[in-house]
Design an enzyme around this catalytic site. Sequence first.
Site, PDB file in Angstrom:
ATOM      1  N   PHE A 213       0.861  -1.178   0.000  1.00  0.00           N
ATOM      2  CA  PHE A 213       0.000   0.000   0.000  1.00  0.00           C
ATOM      3  C   PHE A 213       0.900   1.231   0.000  1.00  0.00           C
ATOM      4  O   PHE A 213       1.654   1.461   0.954  1.00  0.00           O
ATOM      5  CB  PHE A 213      -0.911  -0.064   1.223  1.00  0.00           C
ATOM      6  CG  PHE A 213      -1.431  -1.448   1.395  1.00  0.00           C
ATOM      7  CD1 PHE A 213      -1.062  -2.229   2.482  1.00  0.00           C
ATOM      8  CD2 PHE A 213      -2.199  -2.041   0.407  1.00  0.00           C
ATOM      9  CE1 PHE A 213      -1.471  -3.543   2.593  1.00  0.00           C
ATOM     10  CE2 PHE A 213      -2.609  -3.362   0.505  1.00  0.00           C
ATOM     11  CZ  PHE A 213      -2.251  -4.110   1.605  1.00  0.00           C
ATOM     12  N   ASP A 215       1.862   4.183   0.864  1.00  0.00           N
ATOM     13  CA  ASP A 215       1.573   5.246   1.843  1.00  0.00           C
ATOM     14  C   ASP A 215       2.810   6.118   1.972  1.00  0.00           C
ATOM     15  O   ASP A 215       3.628   6.180   1.054  1.00  0.00           O
ATOM     16  CB  ASP A 215       1.218   4.601   3.193  1.00  0.00           C
ATOM     17  CG  ASP A 215       2.445   4.034   3.873  1.00  0.00           C
ATOM     18  OD1 ASP A 215       2.622   4.261   5.074  1.00  0.00           O
ATOM     19  OD2 ASP A 215       3.254   3.391   3.189  1.00  0.00           O
ATOM     20  N   ASP A 283       4.414  -5.931   3.317  1.00  0.00           N
ATOM     21  CA  ASP A 283       3.970  -4.566   3.620  1.00  0.00           C
ATOM     22  C   ASP A 283       3.825  -4.357   5.118  1.00  0.00           C
ATOM     23  O   ASP A 283       4.303  -3.389   5.691  1.00  0.00           O
ATOM     24  CB  ASP A 283       2.636  -4.282   2.928  1.00  0.00           C
ATOM     25  CG  ASP A 283       2.085  -2.938   3.353  1.00  0.00           C
ATOM     26  OD1 ASP A 283       1.373  -2.879   4.384  1.00  0.00           O
ATOM     27  OD2 ASP A 283       2.419  -1.926   2.701  1.00  0.00           O
TER      28      ASP A 283
HETATM   29  N1  56B Z   1       1.619   0.488   3.806  1.00  0.00           N
HETATM   30  C1  56B Z   1       0.807   0.566   4.867  1.00  0.00           C
HETATM   31  N2  56B Z   1       0.333   1.770   5.241  1.00  0.00           N
HETATM   32  C2  56B Z   1      -0.475   1.797   6.330  1.00  0.00           C
HETATM   33  C3  56B Z   1      -0.836   0.666   7.070  1.00  0.00           C
HETATM   34  C4  56B Z   1      -1.683   1.118   8.121  1.00  0.00           C
HETATM   35  C5  56B Z   1      -2.303   0.324   9.232  1.00  0.00           C
HETATM   36  N3  56B Z   1      -2.498  -1.067   8.937  1.00  0.00           N
HETATM   37  C6  56B Z   1      -3.137  -1.819   9.998  1.00  0.00           C
HETATM   38  C7  56B Z   1      -3.413  -3.206   9.566  1.00  0.00           C
HETATM   39  C8  56B Z   1      -2.830  -4.099  10.361  1.00  0.00           C
HETATM   40  C9  56B Z   1      -1.953  -3.461  11.322  1.00  0.00           C
HETATM   41  O1  56B Z   1      -2.187  -3.971  12.603  1.00  0.00           O
HETATM   42  C10 56B Z   1      -2.243  -1.970  11.224  1.00  0.00           C
HETATM   43  O2  56B Z   1      -2.950  -1.535  12.353  1.00  0.00           O
HETATM   44  C11 56B Z   1      -1.806   2.497   7.976  1.00  0.00           C
HETATM   45  N4  56B Z   1      -1.066   2.865   6.906  1.00  0.00           N
HETATM   46  C12 56B Z   1      -0.769   4.226   6.426  1.00  0.00           C
HETATM   47  O3  56B Z   1       0.365   4.695   7.174  1.00  0.00           O
HETATM   48  C13 56B Z   1       0.216   6.112   7.345  1.00  0.00           C
HETATM   49  C14 56B Z   1      -0.005   6.349   8.816  1.00  0.00           C
HETATM   50  O4  56B Z   1       1.216   6.550   9.429  1.00  0.00           O
HETATM   51  P1  56B Z   1       1.226   7.394  10.811  1.00  0.00           P
HETATM   52  O5  56B Z   1       0.910   8.848  10.426  1.00  0.00           O
HETATM   53  O6  56B Z   1       2.630   7.190  11.341  1.00  0.00           O
HETATM   54  O7  56B Z   1       0.152   6.790  11.699  1.00  0.00           O
HETATM   55  C15 56B Z   1      -1.011   6.538   6.589  1.00  0.00           C
HETATM   56  O8  56B Z   1      -0.682   6.825   5.240  1.00  0.00           O
HETATM   57  C16 56B Z   1      -1.844   5.270   6.645  1.00  0.00           C
HETATM   58  O9  56B Z   1      -2.808   5.211   5.624  1.00  0.00           O
HETATM   59  C17 56B Z   1      -0.327  -0.592   6.645  1.00  0.00           C
HETATM   60  O10 56B Z   1      -0.585  -1.670   7.240  1.00  0.00           O
HETATM   61  N5  56B Z   1       0.494  -0.587   5.535  1.00  0.00           N
END
Ligand code: 56B
Length: 306
Positions: A213, A215, A283
């Site tokens: 993803f 991000d 990821d």
């Molecule tokens: N690539 C990727 N990006 C992810 C996640 C997740 C949460 N995944 C949940 C699923 C299972 C786990 O237990 C997690 O709880 C959020 N994000 C992104 O990160 C950024 C937030 O950063 P900060 O501002 O530091 O909180 C924001 O763009 C958000 O959209 C992921 O898994 N992969």
Amino acid sequence: MEEVRSTAAWVATHSSHVTVDFSGIEKVAETMKNSIPKVEWDFEGIHYFDNGPLTVQYLLVLDTLNFCFWPDEEMSYDHLASGLKVTLESDKFAFDADRLQKYTGPQLRKMLNWPRPLPLEDERLRLLHEVGFELEKSFDGKASKLVESCDKSAAKLVALIARHFPGFRDHTVYKGHQIFLYKRAQIFAADLWGAFKGQGYGDFEDISSITIFADYIVPAVLLQLGVLRYSSSLANIIKKNTEIVSGSEEEVELRACSVYAVEKMKELISKKAGKQVLSVELDLWLWAFGIQCPSLQHHRTLSIYY
Ligand SMILES: Nc1nc2c(c(CN[C@H]3C=C[C@H](O)[C@@H]3O)cn2[C@@H]2O[C@H](COP(=O)(O)O)[C@@H](O)[C@H]2O)c(=O)[nH]1
């Protein structure tokens, strides 16, 4: 998603601000080939889960709002996930389609227990209203019906979401080519798969087709791992916390090169380990690693997509 993989590859083979370092990929693959990282979905224990359709509704609302927390340096993803969880536990009708269409700023802040306006608050409300309206119009108000109509295909679910919900259409034009990233649509499929442990609403035959993803955390982690390289001007912009414009070459290259690099990493690890590794698993490991690095400097783009 095939169009994410192929268009991200196009960017990576035409990029100049961000480049993929194959020797870096080789090194990471070598260290991971025997111990493929397994990070539990919800390792933080912050998500609502009841093994039923209300969990699907929760995850769609979660991923409708799952973007751009960095403008408020005290806010992060876990405030969103846990705030929505508490909301739903105290009012199981809170995410009904008609309710989603009417939320106001103060109500959303209350849901997330946030004392001040949220970053891009008006957009978050507009996206919530959009999802409520479309769920009511096309899916009898239920996100579970949306998931049930994708024949256990994650790719079909992503395509269905992109068709019905404009806010999830995470694509852009880079050097005249349309590039698809679909970060929030893909993470919705992955969140279902993770929450339901590949069963029931999380049972997808093609979860391997989902990429990472794109991000703002993963690119920074890949830079630290030596998998991505930034031009000195880009490195400088990030170091100075200067905003990068949405749709700019730099932003698209940061996101697309991350997707491409991890796809290559996945192929190499799978070959070395002699068994299939999923981008979804890589990821989660990369992201979990990133949010535990307080000093991690990520790029700053105002976006509703990630
Ligand atoms: N690539 C990727 N990006 C992810 C996640 C997740 C949460 N995944 C949940 C699923 C299972 C786990 O237990 C997690 O709880 C959020 N994000 C992104 O990160 C950024 C937030 O950063 P900060 O501002 O530091 O909180 C924001 O763009 C958000 O959209 C992921 O898994 N992969």
